[in-house]
Motif scaffolding. Structure first.
Motif, PDB file in Angstrom:
ATOM      1  N   HIS A   1       0.483  12.789   6.382  1.00  0.00           N
ATOM      2  CA  HIS A   1      -0.313  11.591   6.673  1.00  0.00           C
ATOM      3  C   HIS A   1       0.396  10.749   7.745  1.00  0.00           C
ATOM      4  O   HIS A   1       1.617  10.616   7.728  1.00  0.00           O
TER       5      HIS A   1
ATOM      6  N   ASP B   1       4.013  11.962  -1.155  1.00  0.00           N
ATOM      7  CA  ASP B   1       2.975  11.005  -0.800  1.00  0.00           C
ATOM      8  C   ASP B   1       1.735  11.410  -1.592  1.00  0.00           C
ATOM      9  O   ASP B   1       1.076  12.393  -1.272  1.00  0.00           O
TER      10      ASP B   1
ATOM     11  N   HIS C   1      -4.817   0.361  -5.013  1.00  0.00           N
ATOM     12  CA  HIS C   1      -6.070  -0.157  -4.438  1.00  0.00           C
ATOM     13  C   HIS C   1      -7.049   0.958  -4.061  1.00  0.00           C
ATOM     14  O   HIS C   1      -8.182   0.663  -3.726  1.00  0.00           O
ATOM     15  N   LYS C   2      -6.610   2.208  -4.101  1.00  0.00           N
ATOM     16  CA  LYS C   2      -7.564   3.293  -3.905  1.00  0.00           C
ATOM     17  C   LYS C   2      -8.162   3.651  -5.265  1.00  0.00           C
ATOM     18  O   LYS C   2      -9.067   2.990  -5.738  1.00  0.00           O
TER      19      LYS C   2
ATOM     20  N   ALA D   1      -0.932   9.209  -2.398  1.00  0.00           N
ATOM     21  CA  ALA D   1      -1.667   7.937  -2.307  1.00  0.00           C
ATOM     22  C   ALA D   1      -2.870   7.912  -3.248  1.00  0.00           C
ATOM     23  O   ALA D   1      -3.092   6.945  -3.962  1.00  0.00           O
ATOM     24  N   PHE D   2      -3.644   9.003  -3.238  1.00  0.00           N
ATOM     25  CA  PHE D   2      -4.740   9.063  -4.225  1.00  0.00           C
ATOM     26  C   PHE D   2      -4.612  10.296  -5.111  1.00  0.00           C
ATOM     27  O   PHE D   2      -4.955  10.251  -6.294  1.00  0.00           O
TER      28      PHE D   2
ATOM     29  N   GLY E   1       0.844  -1.192   0.000  1.00  0.00           N
ATOM     30  CA  GLY E   1       0.000   0.000   0.000  1.00  0.00           C
ATOM     31  C   GLY E   1       0.871   1.231   0.000  1.00  0.00           C
ATOM     32  O   GLY E   1       2.107   1.141  -0.119  1.00  0.00           O
ATOM     33  N   ALA E   2       0.246   2.401   0.146  1.00  0.00           N
ATOM     34  CA  ALA E   2       1.033   3.638   0.128  1.00  0.00           C
ATOM     35  C   ALA E   2       1.954   3.721   1.346  1.00  0.00           C
ATOM     36  O   ALA E   2       3.009   4.348   1.277  1.00  0.00           O
ATOM     37  N   THR E   3       1.563   3.086   2.439  1.00  0.00           N
ATOM     38  CA  THR E   3       2.449   3.082   3.609  1.00  0.00           C
ATOM     39  C   THR E   3       3.785   2.434   3.246  1.00  0.00           C
ATOM     40  O   THR E   3       4.853   3.017   3.463  1.00  0.00           O
TER      41      THR E   3
ATOM     42  N   SER F   1       0.820   7.742   8.106  1.00  0.00           N
ATOM     43  CA  SER F   1       1.644   6.622   7.635  1.00  0.00           C
ATOM     44  C   SER F   1       3.067   7.075   7.314  1.00  0.00           C
ATOM     45  O   SER F   1       4.011   6.293   7.432  1.00  0.00           O
TER      46      SER F   1
ATOM     47  N   ASP G   1      -1.176   4.704  -4.449  1.00  0.00           N
ATOM     48  CA  ASP G   1      -1.919   3.460  -4.266  1.00  0.00           C
ATOM     49  C   ASP G   1      -2.606   3.074  -5.558  1.00  0.00           C
ATOM     50  O   ASP G   1      -3.116   3.936  -6.285  1.00  0.00           O
TER      51      ASP G   1
END
Ligand code: PLP
Length: 455
Positions: A186, A260, A291-292, A262-263, A142-144, A188, A289
């Motif tokens: 964030h 970062d 998965h987002k 992520a989305f 994931g993004a983490t 994470s 990400d």
């Protein structure tokens, strides 16, 4: 043998049938499971480890009968929690097929097919996000983990330039590394900085504006080994740090700049939104990400690093820069060794959508978010952020009222949104990030939110 094959076929067909039935029902069912569904599952899972085998068909039946009703319907169109996304049909199907393959994708030799899908998926990802073709990267959980992977490369490079080989020598006597983040970083990123030995409490936190964007005039002077972490898409407001003003200055001073995204980085895949995320191509590393917003099944994040060498130095098992096989081995660019073939789903998503389908999906979610924010404002419900992307932060009045409205909404089962704290106030966060969300779902969301607000 024939019987054996027939049994496997029947088992997989049964599982596929159950999966299809689940997905057919997901559009109309309650979004959050009822407490008694969760209790029923918990009860049967309390059983002790069985002494004897159970028929595989019975195992699948139990999973479906007790598991399915206890799931959160995030695969449907009325889930607006966190930033979640659904899973495109092509990616669910690809996931099932790749599950049958059961490839171990740690190296080219362990699975040439998985390695080739990963090379292709990364190439297309860079094209979709308009990032440098030479960047090296990997699919991670994931993004983490993407942030972790990128920031390990950053730690390597800034210390190497200061004459210190952190992978060989460790951190104890290393030169100090300054790590700069925004106040709205964030959680994470803070977690992975702690995992990397860079310390939660020794971060330099730059003040932000009302949308959570770093204020360029509040940036500290950069000197010595420095890592700067920017954000493309604040998890509450969706806002972007001001790339154009901050990035060139920081890189001119020798800082490693990480994003970062992520989305938010997916805005770069859409002509109508690209302006928001312009300038973020000019950094050293990117975490996002799949998965987002790419809507592939959990779990799948993407780490990309402009120069391959620091990433390889940080992640390689042998400490060597060039893989012995002469091919790209994932084990040399990711924290993992054995891993599943996530790339098959990413490739399926990008192939099935194409450039136009990807942009259309993301822009549609943003239009839906703007529509909902507009309707809520008209109805006298306060929207706390500028809705620039797919994120809305809503207040129902004071913190107490907001908290009660969120509970009522979650209990209703109509939609699901979570609570957050935004600029010191309780808020409800609405994230529109699923391919499956239609205008009819948005209308139900509006009705449900207004009803919860009246309670
Ligand atoms: C979701 C998110 C993360 C963490 O991503 P995971 O995929 O949950 O590991 C990091 N940063 C931002 C901005 C996010 O929205």
């Amino acid at each position: 043998m024939a019987k054996h094959t027939d049994e496997i076929r029947a088992l997989l067909a049964d599982a596929a049938e159950r999966g299809m039935r689940y997905l057919a029902g997901v559009a109309e069912r309650r979004v959050y499971p009822e407490a008694r569904s969760i209790e029923r599952l918990e009860d049967i899972l309390k059983a002790p480890f069985p002494d004897r085998p159970t028929e595989a068909s019975k195992v699948i039946l139990l999973i479906d009968e007790f598991g399915s009703p206890a799931t959160v319907a995030s695969a449907g169109g009325r889930y607006f929690g966190f930033v979640t996304g659904g899973a495109l049909p092509a990616t669910v199907a690809a996931n099932w097929l790749a599950g049958a393959w059961d490839q171990n994708s740690f190296s080219f030799v362990s699975s040439p097919a998985a390695a080739l899908f990963e090379e292709a998926a990364l190439r297309w990802l860079k094209q979709a996000l308009r990032l440098p073709a030479g960047a090296e990267g990997a699919l991670v959980a994931g993004a983490t983990m993407a942030n972790f992977t990128c920031l390990a490369a950053a730690r390597h490079e800034v210390l190497m330039r200061a004459g210190w080989d952190v992978e060989r020598q460790g951190l104890f006597a290393a030169p100090e590394v300054t790590v700069i983040v925004g106040e709205e970083v964030h959680a994470s990123v803070v977690k992975v900085l702690a995992m990397l030995g860079l310390g939660r409490e020794r971060l330099t936190r730059v003040p932000v504006d009302g949308q959570g964007r770093m204020r360029p005039e509040a940036m500290p002077e950069i000197a010595g080994p420095t890592i700067l972490c920017l954000q493309a898409g604040n998890v509450n407001s969706g806002a972007f740090d001001p790339a154009a003003t901050i990035i060139p200055r920081a890189r001119a001073k020798g800082a490693w700049v990480h994003v970062d995204g992520a989305f938010g980085l997916w805005a770069r895949a859409c002509p109508g939104l690209a302006a928001l995320a312009e300038g973020f191509e000019a950094v050293d590393s990117w975490a996002t990400d799949a998965h987002k917003w790419l809507n592939v099944p959990y779990d799948c994040g993407v780490a990309l690093v402009r120069e391959p060498e620091p990433l390889r130095r940080a992640m390689s098992v042998s400490g060597a820069y060039i893989a012995p096989s002469g091919r790209r081995d994932a084990i040399d660019v990711t924290p993992d060794s054995s891993r599943r073939a996530r790339a098959v789903e990413v490739w399926a998503a990008l192939k099935s959508l194409g450039r136009s389908g990807l942009a259309e999906m993301i822009e549609r979610n943003c239009r839906q978010a703007r529509w909902l924010a507009g309707e809520l404002s008209k109805a006298g419900i306060e929207v706390l952020n500028d809705v620039v992307l797919n994120q809305i932060v809503v207040s129902f009045g004071d913190d107490d009222r907001t908290t009660r409205a969120i509970s009522a909404l979650q209990r209703s089962g109509e939609i699901w949104c979570g609570g957050t704290t935004w600029r010191g106030r309780a808020g409800m966060r609405v994230s529109v990030s699923s391919w499956a969300t239609r205008q009819a779902d948005m209308e139900r969301a509006l009705k449900a939110i207004l009803a919860a607000g009246r309670q």
